[in-house]
Design a protein around this motif. Structure first.
Motif, short mmCIF file in Angstrom:
data_model
loop_
_atom_site.label_atom_id
_atom_site.label_comp_id
_atom_site.label_asym_id
_atom_site.label_seq_id
_atom_site.Cartn_x
_atom_site.Cartn_y
_atom_site.Cartn_z
N GLY A 164 0.80 -1.22 0.00
CA GLY A 164 0.00 0.00 0.00
C GLY A 164 0.83 1.28 0.00
N ARG A 189 3.59 4.15 -1.33
CA ARG A 189 4.09 4.77 -2.56
C ARG A 189 5.62 4.61 -2.54
N GLY A 208 1.92 -5.19 -3.61
CA GLY A 208 0.86 -4.18 -3.48
C GLY A 208 1.37 -2.77 -3.25
N LYS A 230 2.59 1.02 -4.71
CA LYS A 230 2.35 1.89 -5.86
C LYS A 230 3.74 2.26 -6.38
N THR A 275 -4.32 8.72 -8.20
CA THR A 275 -5.27 7.81 -8.87
C THR A 275 -4.74 6.37 -8.92
N MET A 276 -3.51 6.15 -8.43
CA MET A 276 -2.91 4.81 -8.57
C MET A 276 -3.49 3.81 -7.58
N ASN A 277 -3.68 2.59 -8.05
CA ASN A 277 -4.06 1.49 -7.17
C ASN A 277 -2.82 0.71 -6.78
N GLU A 278 -2.98 -0.14 -5.78
CA GLU A 278 -1.86 -1.01 -5.37
C GLU A 278 -1.45 -1.88 -6.56
N ASP A 332 0.00 -0.74 -9.25
CA ASP A 332 0.15 0.06 -10.48
C ASP A 332 1.58 0.57 -10.61
#
Ligand SMILES: Nc1ncnc2c1ncn2[C@@H]1O[C@H](COP(=O)(O)OP(=O)(O)OP(=O)(O)O)[C@@H](O)[C@H]1O
Ligand SMILES: O=C(O)[C@H](O)COP(=O)(O)O
Length: 394
Positions: free
Chosen positions: A13, A15, A51, A53, A105-108, A110
């Motif tokens: 989760g 970044r 998971g 980003k 806007t990123m999901n895990e 991405d």
């Protein structure tokens, strides 16, 4: 390795600002060698699977702090998408509100590729402000850019002071292989040093003379040694101000009991071109108007023999002008000897030697091909790499 790696932290989760070296050779917008992209995939895939980003940053070329359209990372993003089998978003900038908006806007799992970090003057100056701007995008910093680890830049060094900072898998592997080779070598240990200029290899030769059993010299830099030993070299590459230094290396080798190998014969040409007249001559007989562009057949055999009897070989720099087929045989003979010697652990020090091994389709026969040219050179010189030093200790 005494630095934390990806395995030491939890990235779920989070970044993750992941610095990679996507400085790949490109011609007319087409990537001609994607080794560096593929080498970063294990880290990228791991981050995706965990998971995270994944925010990728790289330099490309030397745009000198300005936007140069041909140096955008867009083609690299396209290729990376194909390799990963997943869309890689591409930002047109490397920090700031527009980039933050994309990250929001990123999901895990991405993946986002930032624009060339060298479009900003602060990158190469290691500007702390730019480092902060990069750090604001993420929770964690991962450095997988071994090829750029010898640069103290904002995205390789500065940022590491602003976030938890760990090594990626490629970085870990490179440091591990090169580190083990140099600190605890299997013997006989042979170093092969070639390429164009003595001045670029002084530090490497000095450091390796402390470590190896055999030192093999080839390429353009050999002729400074040949001249230093009192032979004429015609129009061959020569650094006239390095003759004393060359002799001091030969002397040091003697003192240390290191076997020092120089060409005993060479291929000379009357022109630096593919259709020059060429002949093999002994090292005492280089004609005044000719230049030596490769090692000769006798030398190839001697070098091959030393390689085959070695347990570990580190190779940096071609034996001749391998880009021209007529002068590629020396470099090819070294590559083949390494490929044939199953008991020899072969470490190719990036740059031109790696390109040569690729050219001869022998890359998969080598034990380790470094993705770093300058970085592996500095490592072999015994220098600390700023991109590594800045990472968190274990
Ligand atoms: N005898 C020679 N005369 C002139 N040029 C030579 C000779 N032998 C090799 N070269 C050239 O040396 C160049 C490579 O040397 P250089 O020192 O630039 O890189 P390198 O040693 O491969 O370093 P790295 O691997 O770190 O990139 C090649 O382009 C090759 O053509
Ligand atoms: O190609 C390399 O050796 C690295 O990507 C570093 O590039 P640089 O020499 O432009 O810093």
């Amino acid at each position: 390795m005494n630095k934390k790696t990806l395995k030491d932290i939890d990235v779920k989760g989070k970044r993750v600002f992941c610095r990679v070296d996507f400085n790949v050779p490109m011609q007319d917008g087409k990537i001609t060698d994607e080794t560096r992209i593929r080498a970063a995939v294990p880290t990228i895939q791991y981050l995706m699977e965990q998971g995270a980003k994944v925010i990728l940053a790289s330099h490309f070329g030397r745009p000198k702090g300005q936007v140069v359209e041909e140096m955008r990372l867009t083609p690299v993003g396209v290729r990376l998408s194909e390799i990963l089998g997943k869309e890689v978003k591409k930002a047109d900038e490397a920090y700031g509100d527009s980039v933050k908006a994309i990250i929001d806007t990123m999901n895990e799992g991405d993946v986002l590729l930032l624009e060339n970090v060298r479009f900003y003057p602060g990158e190469e100056k290691n500007d702390p402000e730019l480092a902060k701007n990069f750090a604001e995008l993420a929770d964690v910093y991962v450095n997988d850019a071994f090829g750029a680890a010898h640069r103290a830049h904002a995205s390789t060094e500065g940022i590491a002071h602003n976030l938890p900072a760990v090594a990626g898998f490629l970085m870990e592997k490179e440091l591990d292989v090169l580190g083990k080779a140099l600190s605890n070598p299997e013997r006989p240990f042979t170093a092969i040093v070639g390429g164009a200029k003595v001045k670029d290899k002084i530090g490497v030769i000095e450091n390796l003379l402390e470590l190896v059993d055999n030192l093999i010299i080839g390429g353009g830099l050999a002729y400074t040694f040949v001249k230093a030993q009192g032979h004429e070299v015609g129009k061959s590459l020569l650094e006239a101000d390095k003759l004393d230094l060359a002799n001091s290396f030969i002397e040091k080798a003697k003192q240390k009991g290191v076997n020092f190998y120089m060409p005993v014969d060479v291929i000379v040409a009357d022109d630096f071109s593919a259709d020059a007249n060429t002949k093999a001559v002994s090292i005492e007989e280089i004609p005044a108007d000719w230049e030596a562009l490769d090692i000769g057949p006798k030398t190839r055999e001697i070098y091959r023999d030393v390689i085959q009897k070695s347990k570990l070989v580190i190779w940096n720099g071609p034996m001749g002008v391998f880009e021209i087929d007529t002068f590629a045989n020396g470099t090819k003979a070294v590559a083949e000897a390494l490929a044939e010697s199953q008991d020899t652990y072969s470490v190719i020090g990036g740059g031109d030697s790696a390109a040569a091994v690729e050219k001869f389709h022998l890359a998969d026969k080598m034990s380790h091909i470094s993705t770093g040219g300058g970085a592996s050179l500095e490592f072999m010189e015994g220098k600390a790499l700023p991109g590594v030093v800045a990472l968190n200790d274990k």
